[in-house]
Design a protein around this motif. Structure first.
Motif, PDB file in Angstrom:
ATOM      1  N   SER A 154     -11.801  -2.363  -1.153  1.00  0.00           N
ATOM      2  CA  SER A 154     -10.406  -2.527  -0.337  1.00  0.00           C
ATOM      3  C   SER A 154      -9.988  -0.800   0.302  1.00  0.00           C
ATOM      4  O   SER A 154      -8.990  -0.575   1.015  1.00  0.00           O
ATOM      5  CB  SER A 154      -9.138  -2.550  -1.214  1.00  0.00           C
ATOM      6  OG  SER A 154      -9.295  -1.718  -2.217  1.00  0.00           O
ATOM      7  N   THR A 190      -8.523  -9.078  -3.704  1.00  0.00           N
ATOM      8  CA  THR A 190      -7.174  -8.584  -3.135  1.00  0.00           C
ATOM      9  C   THR A 190      -5.907  -9.699  -3.262  1.00  0.00           C
ATOM     10  O   THR A 190      -5.140  -9.194  -3.788  1.00  0.00           O
ATOM     11  CB  THR A 190      -7.434  -8.506  -1.495  1.00  0.00           C
ATOM     12  OG1 THR A 190      -8.555  -7.614  -1.186  1.00  0.00           O
ATOM     13  CG2 THR A 190      -6.065  -8.090  -0.818  1.00  0.00           C
ATOM     14  N   SER A 191      -6.107 -10.582  -3.370  1.00  0.00           N
ATOM     15  CA  SER A 191      -5.458 -11.708  -3.614  1.00  0.00           C
ATOM     16  C   SER A 191      -4.915 -11.663  -4.941  1.00  0.00           C
ATOM     17  O   SER A 191      -3.793 -11.819  -5.384  1.00  0.00           O
ATOM     18  CB  SER A 191      -5.864 -13.177  -3.630  1.00  0.00           C
ATOM     19  OG  SER A 191      -6.628 -13.606  -4.021  1.00  0.00           O
ATOM     20  N   GLY A 226      -2.726  -8.551  -5.616  1.00  0.00           N
ATOM     21  CA  GLY A 226      -1.346  -9.255  -4.880  1.00  0.00           C
ATOM     22  C   GLY A 226      -0.461  -9.916  -5.958  1.00  0.00           C
ATOM     23  O   GLY A 226       0.585  -9.801  -6.164  1.00  0.00           O
ATOM     24  N   THR A 263       7.824  -1.514   1.851  1.00  0.00           N
ATOM     25  CA  THR A 263       7.022  -1.897   2.922  1.00  0.00           C
ATOM     26  C   THR A 263       6.112  -0.774   3.535  1.00  0.00           C
ATOM     27  O   THR A 263       5.122  -0.468   3.892  1.00  0.00           O
ATOM     28  CB  THR A 263       7.588  -2.887   3.928  1.00  0.00           C
ATOM     29  OG1 THR A 263       8.035  -3.886   3.013  1.00  0.00           O
ATOM     30  CG2 THR A 263       6.460  -3.442   4.747  1.00  0.00           C
ATOM     31  N   PRO A 300       6.744  -6.593   1.166  1.00  0.00           N
ATOM     32  CA  PRO A 300       5.204  -6.537   1.383  1.00  0.00           C
ATOM     33  C   PRO A 300       4.736  -7.952   1.859  1.00  0.00           C
ATOM     34  O   PRO A 300       3.813  -8.275   2.350  1.00  0.00           O
ATOM     35  CB  PRO A 300       4.702  -5.960   0.190  1.00  0.00           C
ATOM     36  CG  PRO A 300       5.565  -5.308  -0.442  1.00  0.00           C
ATOM     37  CD  PRO A 300       7.065  -5.747  -0.203  1.00  0.00           C
ATOM     38  N   THR A 337       5.333  -8.626   5.249  1.00  0.00           N
ATOM     39  CA  THR A 337       4.691  -7.832   6.060  1.00  0.00           C
ATOM     40  C   THR A 337       3.256  -8.484   6.236  1.00  0.00           C
ATOM     41  O   THR A 337       2.750  -8.306   7.083  1.00  0.00           O
ATOM     42  CB  THR A 337       4.623  -6.375   5.451  1.00  0.00           C
ATOM     43  OG1 THR A 337       5.947  -5.891   5.355  1.00  0.00           O
ATOM     44  CG2 THR A 337       3.673  -5.527   6.213  1.00  0.00           C
ATOM     45  N   GLY A 338       2.712  -9.050   4.934  1.00  0.00           N
ATOM     46  CA  GLY A 338       1.516  -9.597   5.230  1.00  0.00           C
ATOM     47  C   GLY A 338       1.525 -10.628   5.999  1.00  0.00           C
ATOM     48  O   GLY A 338       0.314 -10.856   6.811  1.00  0.00           O
ATOM     49  N   SER A 359       1.738  -9.343   9.713  1.00  0.00           N
ATOM     50  CA  SER A 359       0.973  -8.404  10.249  1.00  0.00           C
ATOM     51  C   SER A 359      -0.245  -9.157  10.906  1.00  0.00           C
ATOM     52  O   SER A 359      -0.691  -8.737  11.878  1.00  0.00           O
ATOM     53  CB  SER A 359       0.172  -7.719   9.213  1.00  0.00           C
ATOM     54  OG  SER A 359      -0.377  -8.756   8.269  1.00  0.00           O
ATOM     55  N   SER A 360      -0.226 -10.559  10.916  1.00  0.00           N
ATOM     56  CA  SER A 360      -1.307 -11.352  11.560  1.00  0.00           C
ATOM     57  C   SER A 360      -1.012 -11.536  13.034  1.00  0.00           C
ATOM     58  O   SER A 360      -1.674 -11.875  13.858  1.00  0.00           O
ATOM     59  CB  SER A 360      -1.412 -12.689  10.791  1.00  0.00           C
ATOM     60  OG  SER A 360      -0.475 -13.263  10.881  1.00  0.00           O
TER      61      SER A 360
END
Length: 472
Positions: free
Chosen positions: A64, A105-106, A109, A296, A405, A408-409, A412-413
């Motif tokens: 990451s 990462t998940s 999170g 964020t 966040p 945002t995730g 962001s896509s």
């Protein structure tokens, strides 16, 4: 000095020891300085124990951070090697199972979301308990409990634990022990980063030990209420009484009434009663969007918090100050989006500017505003609501911190322009939520002051600060 058994029972043991050694007591002013110092230590230790997970992510899941530098202000200055945690007692670049897989990462999170969910939901109940129970014991229990479970998370490194449920449960329980804080969070980042090279477990154990030690200090020396150390409106020291008489200001009258209220009945109020206090809901929703933006996008904001507090004290207008800062955050974030990629120095400068405006109202609302509303005139001096009100406001804000966040995730896509549109919309809504309070403050400031009996302006009567006027 009152020496009844009830007072002596609640007097912190450290203060009793110092009294026996000195042979005399401190003045009320000295106690205020002690409380200020303990409050700073408690806030700083809470933040220090809250930041390790964000620093250690690069060790648990090195991929990451492979293509980017460590977050500012940590940088390479405070971390040896390649911010990988490798060293004599550290781990190598392979990470730490179960976080070093394709779903690392998940999993990280999920831990963050679980922590924030427990933190925000538990805060409402914790605030009510803070007004119901002995505040000194309540804070001590929370701080030591937080230190234990933060340290246990780090012990997973030394015990070689690789079970996801262990780390998830430790973060969730630690989140339940957390209380509202309002100091800059990067200090915690520095502490966690300073020991990262010796093994990521130390990045949790050291902050955990720090907050547990601070909890011991709180237990030993924090007087939760004036009567706990023998002060009240009726038996304050003659020096303090003489000082009030000589000054004869509204501020000293207010302090005297504080002490008298402290000697009265102390019954806590419920969440719904606290929500009915004027200003609680607007400020809570304002903090929701303020934290959504801050968590964020921005970190830091030290200068912003200090500046917002200073301006609001000078203007006697909390809502106007908070809304102005949030309005100013919109163009600052636009500037960051347009010019933040020119250079690293420009990026840092514009990030600090945006952090100043975003974190200013965040710090103001979680501290001064919460204290103002927790002692509002509707309580009539016979109820305890400070912790309850603070919990409602900061708990609502923490929900925004958790959702920011996540939103945002998702956005962001669709492109970062969409993310910045969401952030600007959040800042705008936060400002508009305070509109009617701003109008009330403006109307109060345009009123003609009424002369007091001593020929001075009576600020309590004129209500230059609607949220504060006649609140105690």
């Amino acid at each position: 000095m009152s020496t009844d058994s009830n007072t002596m029972r609640r007097t912190p043991p450290g203060i009793l020891l110092i009294r026996s050694i000195r042979g005399k007591d401190w003045s009320l002013r000295s106690y205020r300085y002690i409380i200020l110092l303990l409050t700073f230590i408690a806030y700083a230790s809470y933040h220090a124990s809250r930041k390790p997970s964000s620093i250690v992510k690069s060790v648990l899941y090195p991929e990451s951070m492979k293509s980017s530098d460590p977050p500012w202000p940590v940088g390479n200055v405070f971390i040896k090697g390649e911010f990988s945690g490798s060293g004599a007692n550290g781990v190598d670049n392979e990470g730490w199972y179960p976080f070093n897989g394709t779903d690392g990462t998940s999993k990280l999170g999920e831990i963050d979301v679980a922590f924030l969910a427990c933190y925000s939901s538990g805060m409402y109940a914790a605030g009510h308990l803070g007004d119901t129970l002995d505040l000194r014991l309540f804070l001590t229990t929370g701080m030591i409990g937080s230190g234990i479970f933060v340290g246990l998370f780090g012990m997973g490194f030394f015990w070689n634990i690789h079970e996801f449920w262990f780390y998830l449960s430790m973060q969730m329980v630690a989140g339940c022990f957390k209380r509202p804080v309002g100091l800059p969070s990067w200090r915690g980042s520095l502490l966690a980063a300073a020991v990262l090279d010796y093994g990521w477990g130390w990045s949790f154990i050291v902050p955990g030990a720090l907050i547990a030690s601070a909890g011991v200090l709180v237990y030993l020396f924090l007087p939760a209420y004036p009567e706990d150390i023998g002060f009240s409106g009726a038996n304050a020291s003659s020096a303090e009484e003489e000082d009030r008489i000589q000054k004869g200001t509204a501020v000293n009258v207010e302090k005297s009434s504080d002490l008298k209220a402290g000697s009265g009945s102390r019954t806590s109020i419920g969440l719904f009663e606290a929500c009915s206090i004027p200003g609680v809901i607007p400020f809570a929703l304002c903090l929701f969007f303020s934290k959504l933006v801050a968590y964020t996008f921005c970190t830091g904001g030290i200068v912003g918090g200090i500046l917002a507090g200073y301006i609001s004290d000078k203007l006697k207008a909390r809502a106007t100050t908070a809304a102005t800062f949030m309005f100013a955050a919109i163009p600052s974030m636009i500037l960051y989006r347009l010019y933040g990629n020119i250079s690293r120095a420009t990026n840092i400068l514009l990030m600090m500017l945006a952090g100043l405006f975003v974190n200013g109202p965040y710090a103001l609302i979680t501290t001064a505003v919460s204290a103002d509303l927790g002692t509002h005139s509707s309580l009539r001096g016979d109820s305890r609501a400070l912790a309850t009100v603070t919990a409602i406001i900061d708990g609502t804000g923490s929900v925004g911190a958790a959702l920011g966040p996540l939103i945002t995730g998702f956005l962001s896509s669709k492109g970062w322009d969409t993310v910045f549109m969401m952030l600007n919309a959040g800042a705008l809504i936060a400002s508009l939520l305070l509109s009617h309070l701003i109008i009330a403050e403006f109307r109060e400031r345009t009123r003609k002051p009424l002369p007091s009996s001593h020929g001075h302006q009576n600020h309590e009567v004129t209500g230059l600060q609607p949220l504060l006027s006649n609140q105690r």
